[in-house]
Motif scaffolding. Structure first.
Motif, PDB file in Angstrom:
ATOM      1  N   GLN A 125      75.512  95.569  61.114  1.00  0.00           N
ATOM      2  CA  GLN A 125      74.109  95.166  61.131  1.00  0.00           C
ATOM      3  C   GLN A 125      73.898  93.898  60.319  1.00  0.00           C
ATOM      4  OE1 GLN A 125      71.342  98.348  61.164  1.00  0.00           O
ATOM      5  NE2 GLN A 125      69.743  97.215  60.110  1.00  0.00           N
ATOM      6  N   TYR A 170      68.519  88.233  59.844  1.00  0.00           N
ATOM      7  CA  TYR A 170      68.213  86.805  59.833  1.00  0.00           C
ATOM      8  C   TYR A 170      67.108  86.562  58.800  1.00  0.00           C
ATOM      9  CZ  TYR A 170      67.062  82.185  61.784  1.00  0.00           C
ATOM     10  OH  TYR A 170      66.828  80.840  61.967  1.00  0.00           O
ATOM     11  N   PHE A 199      69.698  92.410  63.558  1.00  0.00           N
ATOM     12  CA  PHE A 199      70.573  92.231  64.719  1.00  0.00           C
ATOM     13  C   PHE A 199      71.717  93.226  64.617  1.00  0.00           C
ATOM     14  CE2 PHE A 199      74.455  90.072  66.441  1.00  0.00           C
ATOM     15  CZ  PHE A 199      74.152  90.286  67.782  1.00  0.00           C
ATOM     16  N   TRP A 200      71.781  94.127  65.581  1.00  0.00           N
ATOM     17  CA  TRP A 200      72.808  95.160  65.591  1.00  0.00           C
ATOM     18  C   TRP A 200      73.943  94.732  66.518  1.00  0.00           C
ATOM     19  CZ3 TRP A 200      75.491  98.716  63.576  1.00  0.00           C
ATOM     20  CH2 TRP A 200      76.147  99.696  64.313  1.00  0.00           C
ATOM     21  N   ASP A 201      75.082  94.427  65.934  1.00  0.00           N
ATOM     22  CA  ASP A 201      76.287  94.089  66.685  1.00  0.00           C
ATOM     23  C   ASP A 201      77.001  95.408  66.952  1.00  0.00           C
ATOM     24  OD1 ASP A 201      78.767  93.324  67.598  1.00  0.00           O
ATOM     25  OD2 ASP A 201      79.050  91.725  66.136  1.00  0.00           O
ATOM     26  N   TRP A 234      61.662  89.324  65.234  1.00  0.00           N
ATOM     27  CA  TRP A 234      63.041  89.245  65.713  1.00  0.00           C
ATOM     28  C   TRP A 234      63.264  87.931  66.442  1.00  0.00           C
ATOM     29  CZ3 TRP A 234      66.378  89.201  69.965  1.00  0.00           C
ATOM     30  CH2 TRP A 234      67.668  89.714  69.733  1.00  0.00           C
ATOM     31  N   ILE A 251      69.160  86.054  68.977  1.00  0.00           N
ATOM     32  CA  ILE A 251      70.359  85.820  68.190  1.00  0.00           C
ATOM     33  C   ILE A 251      70.947  84.427  68.408  1.00  0.00           C
ATOM     34  CG2 ILE A 251      71.838  86.922  69.908  1.00  0.00           C
ATOM     35  CD1 ILE A 251      72.241  86.900  66.047  1.00  0.00           C
ATOM     36  N   LYS A 290      61.188  92.495  68.780  1.00  0.00           N
ATOM     37  CA  LYS A 290      62.438  93.072  69.257  1.00  0.00           C
ATOM     38  C   LYS A 290      62.238  93.672  70.642  1.00  0.00           C
ATOM     39  CE  LYS A 290      66.750  94.380  68.642  1.00  0.00           C
ATOM     40  NZ  LYS A 290      67.004  95.014  69.934  1.00  0.00           N
TER      41      LYS A 290
END
Length: 344
Positions: free
Chosen positions: A202, A205, A234-236, A305, A308, A335
């Motif tokens: 996680q 920004y 931002f969830w990778d 949000w 990205i 988001k």
């Protein structure tokens, strides 16, 4: 200090020259706040950020903090020890000074939180009330900070804490993105990633975190005395999405991802304090961890949000990793809207 009108709210920002402190200060300034910033070299800081009301002083000096807090209704505690040294001896006394000043002037304390409070026993989903059993010294200090603020809130000091994932963004310093994944001042030719493919991570920004904190400040009188929120950021989900975004932003599809040299940390840590911290935080890269933002959304609506690719491009440009022509003004959306765009 510059005299202010009674209708202009004042926020005292401790750590305004840092990444998150500066981002919050600029966001509050844009919302009509007067930003008063304490710094040990106010003249130099004023040349960098002339829109702030700079005050000469030291966050380690209780009298300096109290003097700077006069008339403030908010104190942003985003200060760290110089060079991130002596955390164990300096961090809590600085927070004590902030709490004492906030109590004296009736100000709310705003603290940027982290995930260091939590140990693996709380993974993979971290809620605001998850057990805090840190496995590092820095995490233990973070837990102590929040406990002191909770005690202070029971004695009239309203507190807002926003926890988030690993920071990145323009102006961010001492973070994985700028000191691990890429090399500042150089074009992106490779990405050094600390985690493994398949392990989610996680990110947060900074401009989005600052906007989130500002929206909570707008509602501070309606929040609980001790208000804690988690950002989703931002969830990778598989440990490849951030690297892919960097590759796209760089414009170089040939950029390769290489593993972070964890084996080197035991040798470098004694000489480089930041490497010592990185070594302690390795556990955060070994397992997926995520912070649901249900409580936050219920309070402010959709979480701010920035897409990205826009966020990564702005970050790389600020780090000097892109030609100036590549700089783009961040476009912040909710988001939910971002998910809709992806789905479309």
């Amino acid at each position: 200090m510059t005299p202010q009108g009674n209708d202009t709210p004042i926020a005292l920002v401790l750590g305004a020259t840092g990444g998150i402190g500066g981002a919050v200060a600029r966001t509050l300034l844009a919302r009509g706040w007067t930003i008063r910033a304490l710094n040990r070299d106010a003249a130099r800081a004023s040349a960098i950020a002339p829109d702030f009301d700079w005050v000469q002083g030291d966050a380690m000096n209780s009298a300096d903090v109290l003097s700077a807090a006069q008339g403030a209704s908010l104190i942003v505690h985003a200060v760290n020890p110089p060079g991130y040294r002596n955390w164990g001896t300096l961090v809590l006394p600085m927070l004590d000074n902030t709490i004492a000043a906030a109590k004296a002037v009736g100000a709310t304390v705003l603290l940027p939180g982290t995930i260091y409070n939590f140990g693996p026993d709380a993974f993979p989903l971290l809620h605001e009330t998850s057990p805090q059993n840190p496995v590092t010294s820095k995490g233990a200090i973070r837990v102590a900070m929040e406990r002191r603020l909770q005690t202070a809130s029971e004695n009239g000091v309203r507190t807002i804490i926003v926890r988030a994932g690993d920071f990145f963004g323009p102006g961010a310093a001492n973070n994985w993105f700028s000191q691990g994944l890429v090399t500042p001042g150089k074009p992106v030719t490779s990405i050094t990633y600390p985690g493994r493919r398949g392990v989610g991570h996680q990110w947060a920004y900074l401009p989005d975190m600052a906007e989130t904190m500002a929206r909570l400040v707008d509602r501070r009188q309606t929040l609980p005395p001790f208000a804690v929120y988690h950002m989703q950021g931002f969830w990778d989900d598989d440990g490849t999405k951030m690297a892919a975004a960097i590759r796209r932003a760089s414009g170089n599809p040939a950029v390769k991802v290489q593993a972070f040299p964890w084996w080197l940390m035991p040798f470098a840590a004694p000489f480089v304090p930041f490497f010592r911290e990185l070594r302690e935080m390795r556990y955060l890269w070994r397992e997926p961890l995520r912070m649901p933002n249900d409580r936050l959304v219920a309070t402010i609506g959709a979480e701010p949000w920035t897409p990205i690719d826009v966020a990564v491009t702005a970050t790389l440009a600020d780090l000097g990793c892109l030609p100036k022509a590549e700089t783009r003004k961040p476009r912040r959306i909710s988001k939910a809207c971002a998910d809709a765009e992806v789905a479309a």
